[in-house]
Design a protein around this motif. Structure first.
Motif, PDB file in Angstrom:
ATOM      1  N   HIS A 176      37.053  49.570  39.733  1.00  0.00           N
ATOM      2  CA  HIS A 176      38.467  49.717  39.381  1.00  0.00           C
ATOM      3  C   HIS A 176      39.200  48.380  39.552  1.00  0.00           C
ATOM      4  CE1 HIS A 176      38.228  53.971  38.860  1.00  0.00           C
ATOM      5  NE2 HIS A 176      38.005  54.247  40.138  1.00  0.00           N
ATOM      6  N   PHE A 177      40.122  48.119  38.626  1.00  0.00           N
ATOM      7  CA  PHE A 177      40.988  46.953  38.738  1.00  0.00           C
ATOM      8  C   PHE A 177      42.391  47.383  38.338  1.00  0.00           C
ATOM      9  CE2 PHE A 177      42.460  42.646  37.088  1.00  0.00           C
ATOM     10  CZ  PHE A 177      42.692  42.143  38.355  1.00  0.00           C
ATOM     11  N   PHE A 178      43.240  47.571  39.353  1.00  0.00           N
ATOM     12  CA  PHE A 178      44.592  48.087  39.144  1.00  0.00           C
ATOM     13  C   PHE A 178      45.628  46.993  39.385  1.00  0.00           C
ATOM     14  CE2 PHE A 178      42.370  52.012  40.760  1.00  0.00           C
ATOM     15  CZ  PHE A 178      42.331  52.666  39.537  1.00  0.00           C
ATOM     16  N   SER A 196      37.978  45.327  33.927  1.00  0.00           N
ATOM     17  CA  SER A 196      37.318  44.934  35.154  1.00  0.00           C
ATOM     18  C   SER A 196      36.596  43.602  34.999  1.00  0.00           C
ATOM     19  CB  SER A 196      36.332  46.017  35.581  1.00  0.00           C
ATOM     20  OG  SER A 196      35.659  45.635  36.755  1.00  0.00           O
ATOM     21  N   TRP A 197      36.224  42.998  36.119  1.00  0.00           N
ATOM     22  CA  TRP A 197      35.430  41.775  36.124  1.00  0.00           C
ATOM     23  C   TRP A 197      34.048  42.042  35.519  1.00  0.00           C
ATOM     24  CZ3 TRP A 197      37.032  44.783  40.044  1.00  0.00           C
ATOM     25  CH2 TRP A 197      36.054  45.461  40.792  1.00  0.00           C
ATOM     26  N   PRO A 198      33.348  41.047  35.066  1.00  0.00           N
ATOM     27  CA  PRO A 198      32.072  41.266  34.370  1.00  0.00           C
ATOM     28  C   PRO A 198      30.878  41.484  35.297  1.00  0.00           C
ATOM     29  CG  PRO A 198      32.671  38.946  34.292  1.00  0.00           C
ATOM     30  CD  PRO A 198      33.825  39.656  34.920  1.00  0.00           C
ATOM     31  N   GLY A 199      31.093  41.679  36.581  1.00  0.00           N
ATOM     32  CA  GLY A 199      29.990  41.872  37.516  1.00  0.00           C
ATOM     33  C   GLY A 199      29.888  43.300  38.010  1.00  0.00           C
ATOM     34  N   GLU A 212      48.899  31.325  40.932  1.00  0.00           N
ATOM     35  CA  GLU A 212      49.263  32.430  40.054  1.00  0.00           C
ATOM     36  C   GLU A 212      48.041  33.090  39.422  1.00  0.00           C
ATOM     37  OE1 GLU A 212      52.449  33.617  39.716  1.00  0.00           O
ATOM     38  OE2 GLU A 212      52.873  32.196  41.324  1.00  0.00           O
ATOM     39  N   LYS A 213      46.923  33.085  40.133  1.00  0.00           N
ATOM     40  CA  LYS A 213      45.694  33.728  39.661  1.00  0.00           C
ATOM     41  C   LYS A 213      45.108  34.597  40.765  1.00  0.00           C
ATOM     42  CE  LYS A 213      44.583  29.939  36.483  1.00  0.00           C
ATOM     43  NZ  LYS A 213      43.627  28.849  36.152  1.00  0.00           N
ATOM     44  N   PHE A 214      44.315  35.596  40.364  1.00  0.00           N
ATOM     45  CA  PHE A 214      43.672  36.510  41.310  1.00  0.00           C
ATOM     46  C   PHE A 214      42.192  36.183  41.392  1.00  0.00           C
ATOM     47  CE2 PHE A 214      41.294  40.441  42.143  1.00  0.00           C
ATOM     48  CZ  PHE A 214      41.894  40.864  43.322  1.00  0.00           C
ATOM     49  N   TYR A 215      41.731  35.908  42.608  1.00  0.00           N
ATOM     50  CA  TYR A 215      40.328  35.564  42.838  1.00  0.00           C
ATOM     51  C   TYR A 215      39.604  36.743  43.499  1.00  0.00           C
ATOM     52  CZ  TYR A 215      41.245  30.626  41.832  1.00  0.00           C
ATOM     53  OH  TYR A 215      41.571  29.440  41.216  1.00  0.00           O
ATOM     54  N   LEU A 216      38.334  36.918  43.138  1.00  0.00           N
ATOM     55  CA  LEU A 216      37.518  37.990  43.696  1.00  0.00           C
ATOM     56  C   LEU A 216      36.154  37.425  44.091  1.00  0.00           C
ATOM     57  CD1 LEU A 216      37.346  41.086  44.220  1.00  0.00           C
ATOM     58  CD2 LEU A 216      36.270  41.283  41.967  1.00  0.00           C
ATOM     59  N   THR A 249      37.122  34.903  34.449  1.00  0.00           N
ATOM     60  CA  THR A 249      36.199  33.774  34.321  1.00  0.00           C
ATOM     61  C   THR A 249      35.273  33.781  35.520  1.00  0.00           C
ATOM     62  OG1 THR A 249      37.869  32.455  33.167  1.00  0.00           O
ATOM     63  CG2 THR A 249      35.984  31.274  34.105  1.00  0.00           C
ATOM     64  N   ALA A 250      33.981  33.625  35.268  1.00  0.00           N
ATOM     65  CA  ALA A 250      33.014  33.583  36.369  1.00  0.00           C
ATOM     66  C   ALA A 250      33.101  32.250  37.090  1.00  0.00           C
ATOM     67  CB  ALA A 250      31.605  33.805  35.837  1.00  0.00           C
TER      68      ALA A 250
END
Length: 846
Positions: A176-178, A196-199, A212-216, A249-250
């Motif tokens: 999930h990505f909310f 969602s992210w590609p992983g 101003e970016k979200f890192y995971l 982006t990976a």
């Protein structure tokens, strides 16, 4: 005088051989522990009402898991109001026991999102405020679309992002990505599910908010193996989500997993995302939980500049924990409680920062330097016997000192701090501005200098009265004074930020100290003290900048050739940008804008013109201008080169953490890397650079008011009384400038240099236009000049508010519109000019 210079030189040389050593490592300290012997994992934390709040969480109070101990969740709210205070348990509790969700601080409220307890997982979102010693619960937030726990999340701008997690205690990880946009009215807020992210799906991942970016990062993917037994994989992949492009982006793979590390990940400096500890394959599964060695104490970091990972420090023994929250409080990151081993909690609370220590040697040289500035004021106060001495130094200043003073006045702390910071972030485009000064100097010497020297004026605006009328002189002088009042705040604010960031002193206290010291020596020594302090600060600032470059080059593999080759590869030396858009600093915009931006101070600014008048004759004044021009080219290589060298230094040394704000980049590096003592001298020179520009403004405003306003509109008074008045005005202006700097300290200005250029162009263009009308337009008259001044201000304001034209062009717009309006209006009105024979051609003929 010479013996004092020798003493100063000896101190300066000694400082270069003082103790070396970087002190830019992580600073990890303890706050008072939570008042619970066991401590909690999965807490929520945030800041409200200036206090640190730690809430909820779970532990095993009746035995470890392998001893059949049962996990217990809590609804406690603990409050810490100061670093040296004690935790207090609030009477008000959470709506229900809760842990393992996400908490973010937004507008003085801590939002608790999702989570779990013994009854299951939750989708609720509540806000917690600490106000007037009381806890207030806010239910005015929409629930998550599903129940979630053990997810990660962070606030990016005004939007909360939530990633992964478990919907049920026995379920599988989700992808999930909310997102929840908090900028919307409460009634219109709704969670939105994004791509969602590609992983893999995951739980206990680590989120971060930066640029101003979200890192995971990382996380755990759990599944059942072929034998039907639960198993899990620790993930090492990482991604970044750009909300503007709505694209993932990976990122490079992590060298190890960092699952369950503090969430969100602390962000330090301009480039580092930190992972203090976290689960990896060596500690995630251990055969005997009773002898578990604890989690990794290595602090891994991702460098967003070099896009690499590396270790930036080590946690104290026993400080490494997992499943814990983090938050920013009072300029540091706080990590609270967590698991120190399987089933084992810790009540300890730690802070993580990259604050540098200023050190006793640096303090010593700073104090000595500032005392020296006051001594200069005392020394020259013995010569201040008349207004001519106070305003013009009796015209006894050497041409080379006047030239250094002109350069120093324009240099200021703005150049020394903001230029390297901008070059670090961009390239050498702004160097065109410095080069335009060299082309402008002959123009000033030929067409402007004769009017200021041959007419025996004290202020530049006296010429406007001789040419037009007393009204034009008064308006121009008042415009100058208002512009300087605004400028004073900016040039005082910058070094206050610098000294505050590297010493820990309150920024408002720094502003007050600088305002007081500069006011003292300016009142005492007048323009002579101002000029000689300029001379000292130019020498020390340029020497300090060279020292910064040399130390950085010493720490770059390959030295200068590496900086040049790497910088060329990354376009860091780029100066020309092609195109025709007036919204960008393309080549034609740079040439036009910087010609007029430089024309303003050199042709119409009393702080600069006054230097032309402190030497004995016109020839000496011209030599002082050429002296200023000779410093331009080396100045470009020093200050612009410093920005590029710092970029390559931090790129090639990704483990070194830099400052947290662009405008603090250089002062932080100075204290972080220069020898102890020398760093104090350079920071002191930074003080002096700002104070030197401040004192120029104070003395020039006092000169303009006394000469252009007071004497013109009051009965004749003695020169001694005018001198006392000028000193009183200097004190008043010092207080006003200090107050305006404190106002700017509360404003949100990303790059102060851009703000300064915009201010100069918006208010200074019309003033420079008046002098063009006076010198070159023979038919221009008083009514036309006044119309041009007000008309240019209006047109510039309209361009600024109604278009996206780059602020760098405001000066050109102001100057040109003033000349056009003034010329046209003069045609339609009777010539009321006092003296039409004071244009350039008539002056040359005479």
């Amino acid at each position: 005088m010479k013996k004092y210079l020798y003493i100063f030189a000896a101190i300066f040389l000694y400082s270069t051989t003082s103790l070396f050593g970087q002190n830019g490592d992580l600073t990890i300290s303890e706050l008072p522990p939570i008042p619970d012997e066991e401590g909690f994992a999965g807490m929520f934390t945030g800041v409200s009402g200036g206090a640190l709040l730690c809430m909820g969480g779970a532990n095993f109070p009746n035995g470890r898991p392998w001893e059949d101990g049962q996990k217990v969740w809590y609804d406690y709210i603990y409050v810490l109001e100061s670093e040296n205070g004690e935790w207090n348990e609030a009477e008000q509790k959470l709506p229900y026991p809760l842990g393992y969700g996400v908490s973010v601080t937004y507008k003085d409220e801590v939002l608790l999102i999702g989570g779990s307890n013994a009854d299951g997982h939750y989708s609720g979102v509540v806000g917690v405020k600490y106000k007037n010693g009381k806890i207030v619960i806010d239910y005015n937030y929409p629930d998550l679309p599903v129940s979630l726990a053990m997810m990660s999340g962070a606030l990016v701008g005004e939007t909360i992002y939530i990633a992964g997690g478990l919907e049920t205690p026995t379920g599988s990880p989700t992808n999930h990505f909310f997102a929840l946009d908090l900028s919307l009215d409460p009634g219109n807020r709704q969670w939105e599910e994004l791509e969602s992210w590609p992983g893999s799906a995951r739980l206990l991942s680590v989120a971060a908010s930066k640029d101003e970016k979200f890192y995971l990062f990382s996380g755990i993917y759990s599944f059942k193996n072929p034998e039907g037994q639960p198993d899990r994989t620790l993930l090492r992949d990482a991604y970044v989500f750009d909300p503007g492009k709505e694209r993932w982006t990976a990122l490079p793979m992590l060298p190890r997993a960092v699952a369950a590390a503090p969430n969100p990940a602390p962000v330090l400096g301009l480039n580092h995302i930190l992972f203090p500890g976290g689960l990896d394959s060596a500690t995630a599964v251990y055969p005997d939980p009773e002898t578990h060695p604890g989690f990794l104490d290595d602090v891994l970091a991702y460098n967003t500049l070099s896009k690499t990972y590396g270790s930036v420090g080590t946690l104290p023994e026993g400080a490494s924990r997992v499943t814990l929250p983090s938050t920013q409080w009072k300029g540091v990151w706080v990590i609270s409680n967590g698991e120190s081993g399987p089933g084992v909690r810790s009540p300890k609370v730690y802070t993580i920062s990259n604050k540098v220590s200023f050190g006793s040697w640096n303090w010593l040289f700073l104090v000595v330097y500032l005392i020296g500035m006051v001594w200069l004021g005392l020394y020259f106060s013995k010569k201040e016997e008349s207004t001519n001495d106070y305003f013009l130094a009796g015209q006894r200043i050497p041409w080379w000192a006047a030239g250094l003073s002109i350069y120093g006045t324009q240099l200021s702390a703005i150049t020394f701090m903001a230029i390297p910071a901008l070059v670090y972030a961009t390239d050498w485009t702004l160097a065109i501005g410095s080069l335009m000064i060299i082309l402008l100097i002959p123009f000033i010497i030929k067409y402007y200098l004769p009017f200021f020297r041959r007419l025996n004026v004290t202020t530049a605006y006296e010429f406007l009265e001789n040419r037009f009328s007393v009204k034009v002189r008064t308006l121009a002088s008042v415009s100058f004074m208002l512009m300087q009042l605004a400028r004073m705040g900016i040039i005082l604010y910058l070094p206050a930020v610098a000294i505050s960031s590297v010493t820990g002193l309150d920024v408002y206290l720094c502003i007050a100290l600088m305002g007081l010291i500069s006011t003292i020596y300016t009142v005492l020594g007048g323009i002579e003290a101002v000029i000689w302090t300029d001379v000292v600060q130019v020498i020390v600032l340029m020497g300090g900048a060279v020292g910064c470059i040399l130390v950085a080059l010493f720490n770059v593999d390959g030295g200068l050739p590496e900086v040049i080759s790497h910088g060329m590869e990354m376009d860091k030396f780029k100066m020309f940008h092609w195109g025709w858009e007036p919204t960008r600093l393309v080549l034609w915009v740079a040439i036009v804008s910087f010609f007029f931006l430089n024309l303003i101070p050199y042709s119409s600014d009393q702080t600069v013109v006054q230097r032309y008048l402190t030497v004995k004759d016109e020839k000496e004044a011209a030599r002082s201008l050429w002296m200023n021009a000779y410093l331009i080219v080396p100045g470009i290589f020093i200050f612009f080169g410093l920005g590029t060298v710092l970029f390559i230094y931090y790129f090639d040394n990704p483990e070194v953490i830099n400052a947290s704000k662009p405008d603090e980049l250089l002062p932080y590096y100075i204290v972080q890397s220069l020898p102890s003592g020398l760093a104090g001298v350079v920071i002191a020179a930074l003080f002096a650079a700002s104070m030197s520009s401040l004192d120029s403004s104070m003395n020039s405003i006092a000169t303009a008011y006394t000469t252009d306003i007071h004497i013109r509109f009051t009965k004749a008074t003695s020169d001694i009384r005018n001198l006392k008045l000028a000193k009183s005005i200097t004190v008043l202006i010092g207080l006003v400038g200090t107050g305006s700097a404190m106002f700017i300290a509360a404003a949100n200005v990303k790059y102060i240099f851009d703000y300064f250029q915009e201010l100069l162009g918006l208010f200074g263009g019309g003033l420079a236009g008046l002098f063009i009308l006076a010198i070159f337009i023979r038919k221009a008259n008083s009514i036309g000049a006044i119309s041009g001044l007000f008309g240019s201000a209006l047109i510039t304001w309209l361009i600024r508010s109604q278009t996206e034209v780059t602020p760098y062009l405001y000066a050109a717009i102001g100057v040109v519109s003033c000349v056009i309006i003034g010329s046209v209006v003069s045609i339609f009105f009777k010539n009321t000019t006092k003296n039409t024979g004071l244009t350039y051609q008539e002056l040359v003929n005479k």
